[in-house]
Structure formats: C-alpha cells, structure tokens
Design an enzyme around this catalytic site. Structure first.
Site, short mmCIF file in Angstrom:
data_model
loop_
_atom_site.label_atom_id
_atom_site.label_comp_id
_atom_site.label_asym_id
_atom_site.label_seq_id
_atom_site.Cartn_x
_atom_site.Cartn_y
_atom_site.Cartn_z
CE LYS A 63 -32.67 10.87 34.39
NZ LYS A 63 -31.60 10.83 35.40
CD GLU A 122 -27.21 5.49 35.87
OE1 GLU A 122 -27.33 6.49 36.60
OE2 GLU A 122 -27.20 5.56 34.63
#
EC number: 6.5.1.1
Length: 513
Positions: free
Chosen positions: A217, A266
């Site tokens: 993450k 991302e």
C-alpha cells in the site's frame, strides 16, 4: 427553485435519524427539480455535502464572520451555484480580497437559515446524514427505478449528480433507459473501488477465507488512467483531470503495448534510494498552479499500476481479481507494477507487511482473488492493513453536532502540548468513532468545562480533558499554527487518568512527521 428550499431540506434531513425519512425528504426537491437537469445535479451535489465546482478557494477565515442576514429568501439555487463558479474563477493579484467581496455579497442576500447551510456546505461540514447510499436511494425513489440500477449507473458514470440529472429528466418511462446508457467508456472516469479496514493480517485472511493477494500500500496519490490510441487522460481519486500535471504517467502509459486501456494505480514521489517521499511531496505535483516542467525536473513522479478495468475492447470490471491481474501483468512491466504476494500463510504475509513497512510504505492491501472491481464502492473484497498511531491530546473546544449528533457537543479540536510555553498547538479536529454513549458523556463533561457558555456553535473549553486519538499519519498544513495536521484522526477513548501536563508534545508529533 429557491436556496431556502434546499437549506430547509437539509435541516429536515438532519433532524431525523430514520433512513427512510431521510430518503423521502431528499426525494421531494429532486422530483420538483426533475424537468431541469442542471438543477437536479446541483441539488444532488449540495445535499451530498459537495460543490459541483469542488473547490472555490473559500476557507474558514472568510466564513467566520458573515454579514447581517437578509430578512426574506430571494436567492435561487442556480443563481447561488453561478456565484460559486464566479468565486472559484477569481485568480491573480487581489484574488483573496475579490473572493471575500463576492462571498460577502452572497451571504448578505441570504437569510439566517441559508447562511447556516452555506457555511456548512462551503466548509465541508454539511453532516446531515445524507451519505452516498441514502442519496442513491432518494434518486431511485424520485425516479421510480431500482436503487441497484442507480448505483450501477453512478459507478460507471463516475458522478451521481450527472446520473441523477439524466435519470430524472427522462421521466418515469425513460428513466431505466437513461440509466442503462451509463457504461464503462474509455476516457470517462469511474469511481474507484475503496477498501475496508482489517485489524491484522490474520483478520484479512479469515475474512477472505484462505489465499489472499497482498499488495504494498503506497502512500502516493491514487490515479485512474485512460488510454485510447495515443491519447491518455489521468484522473485523481475525486475524478479531476490532472493529465497535464503528470507527464510521467502519460509517458509510462503510452509505452504499454495496448490500444485502449483503463487502469488503476498510484503516482508517487520516490527518493534516489527508492524510498517514498512524504505524501506532501507527491501532492505538491497535483496543484493547479504548479509549473509542471520545473516540478518534474525537481521531483519526478513514478507510476505503479495495481489493477486493470478495461483492455483492448474487453471490460474487466466484473472479472475476478486474478483475471484482472493476469491482464495487467501481460502488458505492464514489473518496474511499473505494485509488489504483491499471494498466500494463505499468515507468517509469510506478516513478513511481507514488515518488509513493506521497512521500505517506507503505509502497509498492505489484502485482495480477494475472486472479487470483482466494485467501482465507487467500499467492498469487503479489498481490505487495508496498516499500523495505527495514537497520541494523547487535549480537547481545546467543541462544536455542536448535526444529524444524529444534533443536540450533542460533538466535533472536537485537538491540541498537542508545547513544552516550551505550556500552551497547546492545534492539530485538527474530529468526531470520528464517537459512540452515542460517548456523545452523551462528553456533552455533560464539556458543559462543565465551557468558558463563556454553550450558546454558540463553537464552545470554548478549559484545556483540561485528555483524549486518546488514533490517526494514519502526520501531514504539513498551513491551516494550523504548528504547520502540521493529523490524517484521518478518530477518537479511541477519553483519558480521565491523565491531565493536560501528560499530553503528548508538539515535538513528539514533529518527530512522527
């Protein structure tokens, strides 16, 4: 339609805890607005607590002291929305003064009820309990269609106000067809899938019933990438087009061996050793006034693809995670993919989490191998696992609540102790994770600590009550004197065993930053 109609609806919605009553009360102005798609879109956005313009450059300092209210309502909804657009378009030298002038003019034409609504709307504090699910149900009720059809259309259209406008304008006979017209389209952003929280690696494995896909993450900025031929568009989590600000993402996408693509990923600023910069460094590349060439030269961004929703004519939203990742791996090189591990072994997953944290990242995502991509929804198919930080802080003041918290002292500004001066430095405010019992307790407690009475919206307190607060990180903030703010702060418990001298210091907070 007048602004007072929406302000009154907001009050009525906030005055009931019944979901069915909220839905019914919101559906009324939606039906009234139905012939005008633009009006519907505004009403849906506002009663969801959002501006169609997203940001217009108006902060608390501008809203703190409104002028005397008008005696009778005259402002229209569309006229007020146009005023927001005018305020948001102001730029250049003297823009702050011009925005204050325009907002003062708007508030001077507003009644007390309208002013209260505008303050909460513009400050992001319109907490009346009209969450997305309730708004979906209200649109469905007003249009006489299934809520699941509205949810699906909003998921694919990426914007509930637009979907509601099309649905209601079509009338009862055409509403279903209008909803069916919203399909995944390359170049039109859709709401990103969101994750629920898991307490631990073991919790995530148990909830997924076995083998789980664990991914690093990253503490970057979520991006949704669309490509058609040689044309690439990049959207943020909130569906803003930031293509021109992220040339690195465009270049990486154009290098992929595909004709058309919709991908999730991302964008993140990395240090030379591969460790991530603080989130604010990445976020600085997304500003509207950024000199892109200079910013790119100073701090380039890296892009990591984590999911694929469409590739070369094939929609993959409903495909299981394993199929989507196989399609991703076939076209995205390893250097642009998020690190992942598939395992049912808690020890192996824990080692992966530790390695991810040691590399400077937030934690891990745990994804069910069979889960579809639920655009715009927070599904159990994705779980986030990350360490939780806590601080003992002092409650500096408290605000009266709304919705289910109406009549209760609720939102609490939080301060860390300055060891040098003995004063307290504000780090933000929160009402997250407060139970009904906690609200009852703190209403009584803060009434005892109130300085100057409890009649105002914000109640000043003697800085005596310590509260334990969990948060996800510390970020830079020009909003507060200390220059720092807590990310996603929520209340854990009140610490009656501690006094203000026992609170954590601002130096402790700075060390976390």
């Amino acid at each position: 339609m007048l602004l007072i109609d929406i302000a009154s609806t907001s009050l009525n919605v906030g005055g009931t805890s019944s979901r069915l009553a909220k839905v019914a009360r919101i559906a009324e102005p939606l039906r009234a607005a139905a012939p005008d798609p633009e009006l519907v879109a505004i009403v849906v956005a506002w009663l969801s607590g959002e501006l169609r313009q997203r940001q217009i450059g108006v902060g608390w300092a501008t809203l703190r002291s409104p002028p005397a209210a008008a005696g009778s309502p005259a402002l229209t909804v569309t006229g007020t929305d146009a005023a927001f657009s005018e305020i948001g378009a102001v730029s250049g030298k003297g823009s702050a003064a011009r925005r204050r002038e325009l907002i003062t003019r708007l508030f001077a034409a507003s009644t007390e009820t309208e002013q209260a609504f505008l303050v909460r709307l513009l400050s992001g504090e319109l907490r009346q309990g009209a969450l997305a699910g309730i708004m979906v149900d209200a649109v469905a009720r007003a249009a006489e269609v299934p809520a699941t059809a509205v949810q699906r259309a909003a998921m694919l259209g990426g914007d509930l106000p637009t979907v509601a406008a099309a649905c209601l304008a079509a009338g009862s006979s055409g509403a279903a067809g209008a909803l069916d017209s919203f399909t995944l389209r390359v170049g039109r952003p859709i709401g990103p899938m969101l994750a629920q929280s898991a307490g631990s690696i073991t919790d995530a494995l148990e909830r997924h019933g076995g083998a789980t896909i664990f991914e690093a993450k990253l503490d970057g900025a979520r991006v949704q990438i669309h490509r058609t031929g040689d044309e690439v568009t990049v959207y943020t989590r909130s569906l803003d087009d930031v293509t021109a600000r992220l040339p690195e993402v465009v270049q990486a996408t154009l290098a992929l061996p595909v004709s058309d693509l919709v991908a999730d990923g991302e964008a993140i600023a990395l240090q030379p050793d591969g460790r991530p910069h603080r989130f604010q460094v990445t976020a600085s590349r997304f500003g509207r006034s950024v000199n892109v060439a200079a910013a790119q030269a100073k701090q380039p961004l890296s892009v990591f693809f984590s999911d694929i929703l469409h590739r070369d004519g094939r929609d993959l939203l409903d495909a299981p995670t394993t199929d989507r990742l196989a399609a991703l791996d076939a076209v995205v090189p390893a250097r642009h993919r998020v690190d992942r591990l598939t395992t049912a072994d808690a020890a192996a997953a824990t080692d992966f989490l530790r390695a991810t944290l040691a590399a400077g990242h937030e934690g891990v995502m745990a994804k069910s191998p069979t889960a579809p991509y639920l655009a715009g929804r927070r599904g159990a198919g994705w779980l986030k696992v990350k360490p939780v930080h806590t601080l003992d802080l002092v409650v500096l003041a408290v605000e009266w609540g709304s919705g289910r918290r109406r009549g209760k002292l609720s939102n609490i500004p939080l301060g860390a102790r300055d060891a040098a001066t003995g004063e307290f430095v504000m780090l933000g405010k929160t009402f997250k994770s407060m139970t009904d019992a906690m609200l009852d307790w703190q209403t009584a407690r803060f009434t005892e600590l109130a300085v100057g009475g409890t009649d105002g919206y914000v109640v000043a307190l003697r800085p005596e009550q310590v509260v334990e607060v969990a948060f996800d990180g510390v970020q830079a903030s020009s909003r507060y004197p200390g220059g720092l703010a807590l990310r996603f702060a929520r209340v854990v418990r009140y610490r009656d065993d501690k006094g203000p001298a026992d609170a954590d210091t601002i130096d402790t907070v700075r060390a976390l930053y």
